[in-house]
Structure formats: C-alpha cells, structure tokens
Design a protein around this motif. Sequence first.
Motif, PDB file in Angstrom:
ATOM      1  N   TYR A   3     -14.604  21.635   5.283  1.00 46.91           N
ATOM      2  CA  TYR A   3     -15.098  22.927   5.126  1.00 46.91           C
ATOM      3  C   TYR A   3     -14.677  23.843   6.178  1.00 46.91           C
ATOM      4  CZ  TYR A   3     -17.770  20.010   2.144  1.00 46.91           C
ATOM      5  OH  TYR A   3     -18.066  18.975   1.000  1.00 46.91           O
ATOM      6  N   GLY A   4     -14.564  24.930   5.945  1.00 51.57           N
ATOM      7  CA  GLY A   4     -14.124  26.030   7.056  1.00 51.57           C
ATOM      8  C   GLY A   4     -14.717  27.312   6.996  1.00 51.57           C
ATOM      9  N   PHE A   5     -15.303  27.852   8.066  1.00 49.29           N
ATOM     10  CA  PHE A   5     -15.487  29.424   8.406  1.00 49.29           C
ATOM     11  C   PHE A   5     -14.307  30.176   8.746  1.00 49.29           C
ATOM     12  CE2 PHE A   5     -17.339  32.835  10.798  1.00 49.29           C
ATOM     13  CZ  PHE A   5     -18.302  33.380  10.010  1.00 49.29           C
ATOM     14  N   ARG A   6     -14.354  31.586   8.320  1.00 48.65           N
ATOM     15  CA  ARG A   6     -13.144  32.453   8.619  1.00 48.65           C
ATOM     16  C   ARG A   6     -13.661  33.848   8.817  1.00 48.65           C
ATOM     17  NH1 ARG A   6     -11.280  27.901   8.365  1.00 48.65           N
ATOM     18  NH2 ARG A   6      -9.914  27.133   7.020  1.00 48.65           N
ATOM     19  N   ILE A   7     -13.311  34.614   9.691  1.00 53.43           N
ATOM     20  CA  ILE A   7     -13.815  36.096  10.074  1.00 53.43           C
ATOM     21  C   ILE A   7     -12.336  36.478  10.712  1.00 53.43           C
ATOM     22  CG2 ILE A   7     -14.537  35.530  12.345  1.00 53.43           C
ATOM     23  CD1 ILE A   7     -16.726  37.844  11.491  1.00 53.43           C
ATOM     24  N   GLY A   8     -12.033  37.818  10.333  1.00 49.46           N
ATOM     25  CA  GLY A   8     -11.016  38.549  11.059  1.00 49.46           C
ATOM     26  C   GLY A   8     -10.892  39.922  10.635  1.00 49.46           C
ATOM     27  N   PRO A   9      -9.605  40.683  11.211  1.00 48.25           N
ATOM     28  CA  PRO A   9      -9.404  41.972  10.628  1.00 48.25           C
ATOM     29  C   PRO A   9      -8.778  42.065   9.548  1.00 48.25           C
ATOM     30  CG  PRO A   9      -8.059  41.511  12.271  1.00 48.25           C
ATOM     31  CD  PRO A   9      -9.128  40.065  12.119  1.00 48.25           C
ATOM     32  N   ALA A  10      -8.705  42.760   8.577  1.00 47.59           N
ATOM     33  CA  ALA A  10      -7.882  43.220   7.080  1.00 47.59           C
ATOM     34  C   ALA A  10      -7.089  44.763   7.427  1.00 47.59           C
ATOM     35  CB  ALA A  10      -8.714  43.046   6.007  1.00 47.59           C
ATOM     36  N   PHE A  11      -5.930  44.616   7.274  1.00 46.37           N
ATOM     37  CA  PHE A  11      -5.211  46.037   7.159  1.00 46.37           C
ATOM     38  C   PHE A  11      -4.623  46.116   5.667  1.00 46.37           C
ATOM     39  CE2 PHE A  11      -4.778  43.436  11.027  1.00 46.37           C
ATOM     40  CZ  PHE A  11      -5.337  44.315  11.897  1.00 46.37           C
ATOM     41  N   SER A  12      -5.244  47.173   5.101  1.00 45.84           N
ATOM     42  CA  SER A  12      -5.116  47.275   3.767  1.00 45.84           C
ATOM     43  C   SER A  12      -4.601  48.824   3.246  1.00 45.84           C
ATOM     44  CB  SER A  12      -6.240  46.974   2.901  1.00 45.84           C
ATOM     45  OG  SER A  12      -7.464  48.001   3.256  1.00 45.84           O
ATOM     46  N   THR A  13      -3.930  48.755   2.387  1.00 47.97           N
ATOM     47  CA  THR A  13      -3.509  50.013   1.654  1.00 47.97           C
ATOM     48  C   THR A  13      -3.758  49.978  -0.042  1.00 47.97           C
ATOM     49  OG1 THR A  13      -1.180  49.230   0.979  1.00 47.97           O
ATOM     50  CG2 THR A  13      -1.463  50.421   2.970  1.00 47.97           C
ATOM     51  N   VAL A  14      -4.063  51.355  -0.474  1.00 50.81           N
ATOM     52  CA  VAL A  14      -4.137  51.215  -2.017  1.00 50.81           C
ATOM     53  C   VAL A  14      -3.020  52.456  -2.442  1.00 50.81           C
ATOM     54  CG1 VAL A  14      -5.981  52.897  -1.821  1.00 50.81           C
ATOM     55  CG2 VAL A  14      -5.617  51.817  -3.866  1.00 50.81           C
ATOM     56  N   ASN A  15      -2.272  51.880  -3.124  1.00 49.78           N
ATOM     57  CA  ASN A  15      -0.996  52.869  -3.612  1.00 49.78           C
ATOM     58  C   ASN A  15      -1.403  53.163  -4.998  1.00 49.78           C
ATOM     59  OD1 ASN A  15       1.056  52.724  -1.344  1.00 49.78           O
ATOM     60  ND2 ASN A  15       0.356  50.685  -1.636  1.00 49.78           N
ATOM     61  N   SER A  16      -1.199  54.303  -5.365  1.00 46.54           N
ATOM     62  CA  SER A  16      -1.532  55.093  -6.747  1.00 46.54           C
ATOM     63  C   SER A  16      -0.508  55.957  -7.160  1.00 46.54           C
ATOM     64  CB  SER A  16      -2.916  55.574  -6.766  1.00 46.54           C
ATOM     65  OG  SER A  16      -3.284  56.108  -7.967  1.00 46.54           O
ATOM     66  N   ASP A  17      -0.232  56.051  -8.405  1.00 47.16           N
ATOM     67  CA  ASP A  17       0.655  57.156  -9.097  1.00 47.16           C
ATOM     68  C   ASP A  17      -0.110  58.526  -8.789  1.00 47.16           C
ATOM     69  OD1 ASP A  17       2.633  55.402  -9.390  1.00 47.16           O
ATOM     70  OD2 ASP A  17       1.712  54.918 -11.517  1.00 47.16           O
ATOM     71  N   ASP A  18      -1.622  58.332  -9.033  1.00 40.15           N
ATOM     72  CA  ASP A  18      -2.231  59.629  -8.787  1.00 40.15           C
ATOM     73  C   ASP A  18      -2.657  60.048  -7.524  1.00 40.15           C
ATOM     74  OD1 ASP A  18      -4.458  61.374  -9.114  1.00 40.15           O
ATOM     75  OD2 ASP A  18      -5.638  60.348 -10.436  1.00 40.15           O
ATOM     76  N   PRO A  19      -1.995  61.309  -7.211  1.00 42.86           N
ATOM     77  CA  PRO A  19      -2.110  61.554  -5.684  1.00 42.86           C
ATOM     78  C   PRO A  19      -3.613  61.767  -5.047  1.00 42.86           C
ATOM     79  CG  PRO A  19      -0.675  63.008  -6.973  1.00 42.86           C
ATOM     80  CD  PRO A  19      -1.301  62.248  -8.100  1.00 42.86           C
ATOM     81  N   VAL A  50     -14.628  38.276   6.075  1.00 35.49           N
ATOM     82  CA  VAL A  50     -15.370  37.156   6.491  1.00 35.49           C
ATOM     83  C   VAL A  50     -15.723  36.085   5.376  1.00 35.49           C
ATOM     84  CG1 VAL A  50     -17.612  38.351   6.298  1.00 35.49           C
ATOM     85  CG2 VAL A  50     -17.394  36.429   7.684  1.00 35.49           C
ATOM     86  N   GLY A  51     -15.795  34.972   5.180  1.00 37.16           N
ATOM     87  CA  GLY A  51     -15.955  33.926   4.318  1.00 37.16           C
ATOM     88  C   GLY A  51     -16.024  32.811   4.798  1.00 37.16           C
ATOM     89  N   ALA A  52     -15.994  31.750   3.597  1.00 37.92           N
ATOM     90  CA  ALA A  52     -15.906  30.170   3.917  1.00 37.92           C
ATOM     91  C   ALA A  52     -14.836  29.814   2.943  1.00 37.92           C
ATOM     92  CB  ALA A  52     -17.520  29.713   3.656  1.00 37.92           C
ATOM     93  N   VAL A  53     -14.439  28.462   3.394  1.00 38.67           N
ATOM     94  CA  VAL A  53     -13.448  28.028   2.289  1.00 38.67           C
ATOM     95  C   VAL A  53     -14.035  26.276   2.281  1.00 38.67           C
ATOM     96  CG1 VAL A  53     -11.455  29.398   2.876  1.00 38.67           C
ATOM     97  CG2 VAL A  53     -11.777  27.194   4.126  1.00 38.67           C
TER      98      VAL A  53
END
Length: 237
Positions: free
Chosen positions: A57-73, A86-89
């Motif tokens: 069993y594991g616990f996880r936490i950290g930063p997320a670097f994301s983008t959302v790419n769309s055809d709609d400007p 943040v979550g668990a596995v």
Amino acid sequence: MDTKTIKRLALSALAALAMALPSQAQSYTHSRYYNEHSGRLDYGYRDSGLGTGDMYYGFRIGPAFSTVNSDDPTLDGSDSQTGLTVGAVVGIPLSDEIPLYLEPGLFYTEKGGKKDIINDLGEKKKMTYDLNYLEVPIVLKYIYSIDDHFTIQPQFGGYLACGVGGKMKNYDERKAFSSFSDDAFQRFDGGLRVGCGVSYDLFYADITYDIGLSNICHDTFDTSHNGCLSLNFGVNF
C-alpha cells in the motif's frame, strides 16, 4: 465537497505523513514485507506461505504540470500550469516467477492550463483553466531490484477521471465560470499513463505522464485533450 475542502484535506494528509515518516523510517524492519534474509523491504518476498508476494500500500503526493490543448481558441490552454496531485495506491502481485504488479489507485489531481491574451488596448492579460479531477489510474509495474535497498519500477497503463471542480478565469474581463459548464469542458476524461518510479526501502518517488485520449470539449467538430506530467513522492508499506 468543494475544491477548497479537498485541498485542505490533501494538505492535512501531507502534514500527517510528515509527522509519521520519522517513526516509520525507524520501524520499517517491523513491516510484514521485511525480508530478514536481505535486510530490506521486499514486496515479492514469499513470507505469507501462499507462494506469491504480498500486496503493498502506498501514499503519494507531489506537483502536477499540465496543459489542455484545444482546437477551440477559447478553450486552449497550451501553456503549462502547476497543480497538486495526492492519492493512494495498492500493489497486487500477478506472478510467482517475476515481480510484476497491478497497481490501481485513487487520486485528486489538479490539471488544466493557461495562456496569455492581448486585449483591445494591446495589454497582455492572463487566462487560466483549472480542471480538478478524481482520478483512478491502473498500471502494470515491474519492480526491478538494483541492490538490497534500491529498486527501479517502470510502469504503463491508463487512467479514468471525473471532473469535480475548477474555474476558467479571464483576467482581462475579470470573469470566472465553471470549467465544466455546457459551453466549456466535459467532466469525463481518460487516457494512457507511462512512467517510472524508484524506491529506497519504504521511500518512493516517480515521474509519470498522462496522455489524454478523450475529447473533453462538448463541440462536435473541435477537440480538447489533457496532458499532465506528475512528480510523486511518498512511502510504501
């Protein structure tokens, strides 16, 4: 449950983890995964009498670097935005012969993106897209031991997610509205996950990338997709 409440719970969990780590670091030899012969935590160690490794069993936490790419400007946030994950596995052994595990989990992840816009006065303003999800990743993981303490853990699988909150913010017009409204994004998302982890005894870190395959915009002709690079830190028990 709103986004602020979820974030407060996540930060509380991080504080609890920080308080618990010193004692866990000193007592990991009492873990049911501790192999007295090798002197380390061994998730494939056959101490259960069942002929297979035990679950972990594991616990996880950290930063997320994301983008959302769309055809709609209007919906395109192709510049990276930083959020929290943040979550668990749980790791489920699949084989008697090789250290192959199925690892499902449950995460709260802040995705989205941002961009700069130029208003009618020629001024540069910002527009942000906050897409916050409850996410269920399921990956296959191979745990390769380097020595008695250190392992490398490549992984591959997918994820399903449901949007639970978030705002689109136009800083020029000073307007904000729900990211999951009828003229913005759909709540459901899904895609592939690839990554690799490392562990030293009970301490764990990994880097993963989510490739969004679902079209998360409502428009029939335009498409929008998430992309997210995450750095996770935590412990396994």
